[in-house]
Write an enzyme that holds these catalytic residues in place. Structure first.
Site, PDB file in Angstrom:
ATOM      1  CB  CYS A  71       7.524   5.211   2.054  1.00  0.00           C
ATOM      2  SG  CYS A  71       6.967   6.917   2.307  1.00  0.00           S
ATOM      3  CD1 TRP A 121      13.073   7.688  -1.824  1.00  0.00           C
ATOM      4  CD2 TRP A 121      12.865   5.594  -1.043  1.00  0.00           C
ATOM      5  NE1 TRP A 121      12.444   7.756  -0.606  1.00  0.00           N
ATOM      6  CE2 TRP A 121      12.294   6.500  -0.103  1.00  0.00           C
ATOM      7  CE3 TRP A 121      12.834   4.223  -0.778  1.00  0.00           C
ATOM      8  CZ2 TRP A 121      11.718   6.057   1.090  1.00  0.00           C
ATOM      9  CZ3 TRP A 121      12.260   3.790   0.408  1.00  0.00           C
ATOM     10  CH2 TRP A 121      11.712   4.700   1.327  1.00  0.00           C
ATOM     11  CB  THR A 135       9.836  12.467  -0.783  1.00  0.00           C
ATOM     12  OG1 THR A 135       9.086  13.351  -1.637  1.00  0.00           O
ATOM     13  CG2 THR A 135      10.711  13.284   0.153  1.00  0.00           C
ATOM     14  CE1 TYR A 184       8.993   8.733   9.841  1.00  0.00           C
ATOM     15  CE2 TYR A 184       6.600   8.668  10.055  1.00  0.00           C
ATOM     16  CZ  TYR A 184       7.764   8.243   9.441  1.00  0.00           C
ATOM     17  OH  TYR A 184       7.709   7.313   8.432  1.00  0.00           O
TER      18      TYR A 184
END
Length: 322
Positions: free
Chosen positions: A64, A97, A131, A195
């Protein structure tokens, strides 16, 4: 939400909009535990947690780019002994995650299989994305914050007592105003710009994102023609923020996100700059190209439904002399 739910990143007919609604809490010097009536308050609704060596665990994923920032800054400042770090694997499902890199798939400090468990320990009905990076209170095993720009900001300003003696000045006062303007443009046009290209839901949205991204890269190429780093001769937070996107540009963004006007290796000043940063252990050691490619090509199933991870490109140039 079912385990096999496939998240969707592209909304047909729409431009990509990033959800920036993070847990706003901060860890600051002089703060007391949340709930203490002597604690600081700025009217923002955020809670302030005290700086305490050994109390917090930084949870990251090397795949990430937003978590990559925190890994680099923690290392540059020498905070490894006061803030522990747990690593998630490169992929995740809709729930969270996971700690699949650890023996038994369990974080050895928190005892969790999923980062989601730390969020639920504080917010049992947490409705938003799980996140990284995330700061977790080890004693309660509950998340403190996932507000990634503030995490690295506070590593520098609030943990200064614990910096190594020769830690770089990542926010130099003499150029801070200009640096913040540079970082704003890097975030909107480059960090988030890739993105907006990749997750564009219409040709018009993609064309606009593509034009803005390469206008910013051309501006950066020109800027770096006359200076070693973004703000001059010394590394700053601005360099950390740009590097994490550059490191992913050719392996992922150029093909997967269709940012294919130019490769990084075709932009000589940016390529020189990126390699010079990569040669610094705090930067280079934070990068795992295999995890980066596995994440993007396997998680974004709406862009790559086969899940095939490309073998290329040749990344040996990263270790060539500048």
């Amino acid at each position: 939400m079912p385990e096999d739910y496939t998240p969707t990143y592209v909304e047909q007919g729409k431009a990509f909009e990033r959800d920036t609604d993070y847990i706003p809490d901060r860890i600051t010097s002089g703060a007391r535990d949340p709930g203490d009536h002597h604690n600081k308050s700025d009217g923002s609704g955020r809670e302030y947690w005290p700086v305490e060596p050994g109390r917090y665990r930084l949870i990251v994923a090397r795949a990430c780019p937003w978590a990559n920032r925190a890994i680099i800054v923690r290392s540059l400042l020498g905070l490894e002994d006061v803030i522990s770090m747990g690593q998630c694997g490169p992929t995740h499902d809709s729930r969270s995650w996971t700690f699949d890199l650890d023996p038994g798939g369990v974080d050895p400090v928190l005892g969790y299989e999923r980062l989601q468990q730390a969020y639920f320990a504080r917010f049992p009905d947490y409705p938003k994305g799980i996140t990284v990076p995330a700061m977790v209170d080890v004693s309660t095993k509950a998340v403190v914050t996932n507000d990634f720009p503030w995490i690295t900001h506070d590593f520098f300003f609030e943990w200064r007592e614990f910096h190594r003696p020769d830690a770089p000045d990542l926010w130099p006062a003499e150029c801070r105003e200009e640096m913040e303007e540079v970082m704003r443009r890097i975030y909107t046009e480059v960090n988030n710009g890739v993105y907006r290209c990749g997750f564009a839901g219409s040709q018009e949205a993609y064309d606009d994102a593509f034009e803005r991204l390469f206008a910013a890269l051309d501006w950066l190429e020109e800027r770096l023609a006359e200076r070693r780093f973004l703000m001059g001769e010394d590394i700053t937070e601005a360099d950390v923020r740009l590097f994490t996107t550059l490191a992913r540009f050719d392996p992922v963004y150029h093909g997967h996100f269709k940012t294919n006007r130019s490769k990084l290796v075709e932009l000589p000043h940016l390529w020189r700059y990126a390699r010079e940063l990569y040669a610094i252990p705090a930067f280079g050691d934070s990068i795992d190209f295999d995890q980066i490619k596995a994440h993007y090509y396997r998680v974004h199933t709406d862009l790559n439904p086969s899940g095939i991870v490309p073998d290329g490109p040749d990344l040996s140039g990263w270790t060539t002399a500048v």
